[in-house]
Design an enzyme around this catalytic site. Structure first.
Site, PDB file in Angstrom:
ATOM      1  N   HIS A   1      31.779   8.759  51.825  1.00 40.51           N
ATOM      2  CA  HIS A   1      32.870   8.426  52.012  1.00 40.51           C
ATOM      3  C   HIS A   1      34.042   8.594  50.807  1.00 40.51           C
ATOM      4  CE1 HIS A   1      35.428   4.494  53.221  1.00 40.51           C
ATOM      5  NE2 HIS A   1      35.662   4.729  51.818  1.00 40.51           N
ATOM      6  N   GLU A   2      33.464   8.278  49.765  1.00 39.96           N
ATOM      7  CA  GLU A   2      34.501   8.543  48.483  1.00 39.96           C
ATOM      8  C   GLU A   2      34.782  10.004  48.521  1.00 39.96           C
ATOM      9  OE1 GLU A   2      35.896   6.187  47.162  1.00 39.96           O
ATOM     10  OE2 GLU A   2      34.380   4.586  47.974  1.00 39.96           O
TER      11      GLU A   2
ATOM     12  N   HIS B   1      37.523  10.735  50.847  1.00 36.27           N
ATOM     13  CA  HIS B   1      39.015  10.592  50.244  1.00 36.27           C
ATOM     14  C   HIS B   1      39.446  11.397  49.248  1.00 36.27           C
ATOM     15  CE1 HIS B   1      39.567   6.558  51.352  1.00 36.27           C
ATOM     16  NE2 HIS B   1      38.217   6.036  50.759  1.00 36.27           N
TER      17      HIS B   1
ATOM     18  N   GLU C   1      40.937   4.212  55.150  1.00 40.42           N
ATOM     19  CA  GLU C   1      39.288   4.044  54.987  1.00 40.42           C
ATOM     20  C   GLU C   1      38.896   4.471  56.279  1.00 40.42           C
ATOM     21  OE1 GLU C   1      37.562   2.569  52.516  1.00 40.42           O
ATOM     22  OE2 GLU C   1      39.551   3.221  51.436  1.00 40.42           O
TER      23      GLU C   1
END
Length: 295
Positions: free
Chosen positions: A152-153, A156, A223
């Protein structure tokens, strides 16, 4: 050299944006808008606009350029360069694997001491970034769940969310500064400088709050994109499981330590209710899970 290159690209982008706006705004005010019966000539102070651009984008991009240094300064953290434990092997290996798959520079990997299960990514570009996880994340999540959060990070990082958010923040900051300067100039021309100064401060606070609503809305939107990226890398079930594990920790901590002491979890859970939801940087966990299930 990479750090200097990143700094150069950031400031070059900043200057390019300011030059573009400095050229397009006079064209819009003096030629395009009058064609549609909107005459703002004489009411827009271009010098104030340029200063607002410098302050708005300058502050935002400087913060981005030094975001890694500021994050490390604010946290009790240590960098992983040579993994020594199973947990460190999982963290470092996952970030390295994803970076190689995406063809980007390996981000710095850090662990910081915090009881809440959390992680974040920051840095001026996808080739100059860092990923950090909390000790609480390692203690409360399973290995596949930790890897999903790391993906997930990395989403980003790869999607350039930090840079995009900085540009949006720069635009919002420019708007705030310009409104404040315009009010001061308006009242100063009428020999009411003190009143103008007071009103500009009030307006700056109010408009800054409204601007934060826009920035936080954009953050919540990104997100979902990072969740979808994690689902592509390790499968949506792992990310859903990770979110549910975090939600269980949030619920348990609210019961044990009261809601006020659990506010730190809002930055990852987004479980603020009612009107306060518009100030949350993360969507509610149940909404993120629902979005993942629909993939």
């Amino acid at each position: 050299m990479k750090w200097l290159k990143g700094m150069f690209l950031l400031f070059a982008s900043n200057i390019l944006i300011m030059v573009t706006l400095s050229l397009t705004v006079p064209l819009l005010i003096n030629f395009i808008l009058p064609m549609f019966g909107i005459d703002l000539r004489g009411s827009v102070d271009l010098s104030s606009l340029v200063w607002a651009l410098v302050l708005g984008f300058g502050g935002a991009f400087i913060s981005l350029a030094f975001s890694k240094q500021m994050a490390r300064a604010m946290l009790d953290c240590q960098q992983i360069t040579q993994p020594r434990s199973q947990a460190e092997h999982v963290i470092y290996g996952s970030v390295q694997e994803i970076a190689q798959r995406l063809g980007i520079t390996m981000p710095e990997v850090w662990i910081y001491d915090s009881p809440d299960p959390n992680a974040f990514a920051t840095g001026p570009s996808k080739n100059n970034s860092m990923v950090a996880v909390s000790t609480g994340l390692l203690q409360n999540l399973k290995e596949d769940e930790v890897k999903a959060v790391l993906a997930h990070e990395m989403g980003h990082v790869y999607n350039g969310d930090m840079f995009a958010t900085t540009v949006l923040a720069g635009l919002m900051n420019t708007f705030v500064y310009y409104i404040s300067m315009w009010v001061r100039r308006f009242f100063a021309e009428r020999d009411q400088a003190a009143l103008g100064f007071g009103l500009s401060i009030v307006l700056q606070i109010v408009v800054s709050i409204l601007a934060s609503v826009v920035i936080n809305w954009f953050s919540r939107h990104r997100e979902y994109g990072a969740d979808a990226f994690s689902a592509k890398v390790y499968g949506k079930d792992s990310m859903i499981s990770a979110l549910r594990a975090i939600d269980r920790w949030v619920t348990r901590s609210q019961v044990e330590y009261s809601t006020q002491d659990a506010l730190a979890t809002m930055k990852i859970s987004g479980n603020s209710s009612g009107f306060m939801h518009i100030f949350a940087t993360h969507p509610p966990i149940e909404q993120r899970i629902a979005a993942l299930e629909q993939l």
